[in-house]
Each structure stands twice: as structure tokens, then as C-alpha cells.
Motif scaffolding. Structure first.
Motif, PDB file in Angstrom:
ATOM      1  N   UNK A 114       0.833  -1.205   0.000  1.00 30.09           N
ATOM      2  CA  UNK A 114       0.000   0.000   0.000  1.00 30.09           C
ATOM      3  C   UNK A 114       0.870   1.258   0.000  1.00 30.09           C
ATOM      4  N   UNK A 115       1.932   1.216   0.794  1.00 31.05           N
ATOM      5  CA  UNK A 115       2.859   2.350   0.842  1.00 31.05           C
ATOM      6  C   UNK A 115       3.489   2.585  -0.532  1.00 31.05           C
ATOM      7  N   UNK A 116       3.954   1.509  -1.181  1.00 28.00           N
ATOM      8  CA  UNK A 116       4.587   1.632  -2.494  1.00 28.00           C
ATOM      9  C   UNK A 116       3.592   2.043  -3.578  1.00 28.00           C
ATOM     10  N   UNK A 117       2.351   1.644  -3.419  1.00 26.48           N
ATOM     11  CA  UNK A 117       1.309   2.003  -4.389  1.00 26.48           C
ATOM     12  C   UNK A 117       1.134   3.528  -4.451  1.00 26.48           C
ATOM     13  N   UNK A 118       1.356   4.189  -3.334  1.00 27.42           N
ATOM     14  CA  UNK A 118       1.228   5.643  -3.276  1.00 27.42           C
ATOM     15  C   UNK A 118       2.396   6.370  -3.945  1.00 27.42           C
ATOM     16  N   UNK A 119       3.456   5.643  -4.265  1.00 30.14           N
ATOM     17  CA  UNK A 119       4.597   6.240  -4.954  1.00 30.14           C
ATOM     18  C   UNK A 119       4.339   6.156  -6.461  1.00 30.14           C
ATOM     19  N   UNK A 120       4.062   7.254  -7.075  1.00 31.56           N
ATOM     20  CA  UNK A 120       3.852   7.305  -8.512  1.00 31.56           C
ATOM     21  C   UNK A 120       5.226   7.245  -9.185  1.00 31.56           C
ATOM     22  N   UNK A 121       5.403   6.299 -10.061  1.00 25.45           N
ATOM     23  CA  UNK A 121       6.716   6.079 -10.682  1.00 25.45           C
ATOM     24  C   UNK A 121       7.271   7.311 -11.400  1.00 25.45           C
ATOM     25  N   UNK A 122       6.406   8.122 -11.975  1.00 28.34           N
ATOM     26  CA  UNK A 122       6.860   9.299 -12.708  1.00 28.34           C
ATOM     27  C   UNK A 122       7.276  10.434 -11.780  1.00 28.34           C
TER      28      UNK A 122
END
Length: 192
Positions: A128-136
């Protein structure tokens, strides 16, 4: 009463005394990784000092006495196994078999190894934490962390294996394939 010469030197001397041809030393030593040499070094130094202290010629009963002495001092089962492997390295395969059948198996019964990991964690929190990191929008460093965590979770590989990934070994055609060209300590012959 001479000073401890170092693990690799001691193992070379064991090869020489065991009548292994000097031309085969490098091949034999290649079977031991540098991290294994580091792991064995403390045990070999302890054994060197132990043998010198009581003027032993190192044969099986003395090696068993050495291992029993440190076992009784409270070393863990994995440390005991490391000591056994280190000392067996300088005496050859037959000694390793003898020690495995006697002291090694008995130590497991006397001092059962506790699991290394006694807790589990909820990976959905990290996902969930990583999902909030937008790759761009994140830095290359954080993108690297994200990819490393996703690879670790998806593959179940150890940190050592993830660290051996090289860009030139990533093949991407229809799917992504990552070749690990470095030496992995836990690799066993015929395991693939």
C-alpha cells in the motif's frame, strides 16, 4: 606455538599435508567463497589456539573435544555447524563425515535451533505504501527501492541475490528475465 597463519594459509597447508597436488590448490580453494573464508576464520583461529594451548595433534577425538568445549560454552547450533565445517575443511571429507555422524547430529538433539524468524509481517502495508509512490514523480533512488522491494516480494529471493542483478543481464522481449551471473553462496550443485 607460532601465530595463527590465517584460514586460507591453514587450508593450503592441510592440502599439502593431505598430498593434494599443488596444481589443484586453486581449484580446491575456489569451492570456498570469500564470505565462507571470513565465516570459517574465527573458528579456525579458535581451533589453532585450542590445539596449541594443550599441545594437540589434531585427530578426530581432539576435534570432537574442541567442538564440545565451545558447544558447552553456549554457542548456537548454527555457529557450532560453522565451526564443524571450518575444522573439517582442513582435515578433508572423511573427517566431515565422522563429525557429522557423531557430534553434529547429537548437538541438534541437545540444543534445538530456534527458528531464525519467529514473526511474520503484513506485506500489504508495504504494498500500500509503495502504491502511493507514482513512478513518474519519485526519484530514481526511491524507484530503485520500490523495484527492489517488489522483486523481493514477488520472487522470494534473498538480498544477496537481488544485489547481484546487473542491468546488462536483464532481458526484456515478451517478458522480463533477469539472469544472475554472480556467485550465490546458497547455490547447490544440480539445484536448478
Amino acid at each position: 606455538d607460532s601465530a595463527y597463519p590465517g584460514g586460507e594459509t591453514l587450508i593450503r597447508e592441510a592440502f599439502r599435508l593431505g598430498k593434494i597436488p599443488e596444481s589443484a590448490f586453486e581449484i580446491c580453494l575456489a569451492s570456498v567463497t570469500s564470505s565462507t573464508f571470513k565465516q570459517y576464520d574465527s573458528a579456525l583461529k579458535l581451533f589453532w589456539n585450542f590445539a596449541s594451548l594443550i599441545k594437540l595433534i589434531a585427530f578426530v577425538p581432539e576435534v570432537i573435544h574442541f567442538l564440545t568445549t565451545y558447544f558447552n560454552k553456549g554457542i548456537s547450533y548454527s555457529t557450532f555447524n560453522s565451526y564443524r565445517s571450518a575444522v573439517a575443511q582442513i582435515f578433508g571429507f572423511n573427517l566431515a563425515q565422522v563429525l557429522e555422524l557423531s557430534v553434529f547430529q547429537g548437538s541438534l538433539s541437545v540444543k534445538a535451533e530456534k527458528p531464525r524468524y519467529t514473526n511474520i509481517w503484513d506485506s500489504s502495508i508495504v504494498l500500500q505504501f509503495l502504491k502511493n509512490w507514482n513512478n513518474e514523480d519519485i526519484s530514481l533512488e526511491n524507484l530503485t527501492y520500490k523495484l527492489s522491494m517488489l522483486l523481493a516480494l514477488a520472487t522470494g529471493q534473498r538480498v544477496q541475490t537481488i544485489a547481484l542483478i546487473e542491468l546488462n543481464n536483464i532481458i526484456s522481449e515478451r517478458s522480463v528475465e533477469i539472469k544472475i551471473s554472480g556467485r550465490i553462496k546458497s547455490y547447490k550443485k544440480n539445484s536448478f
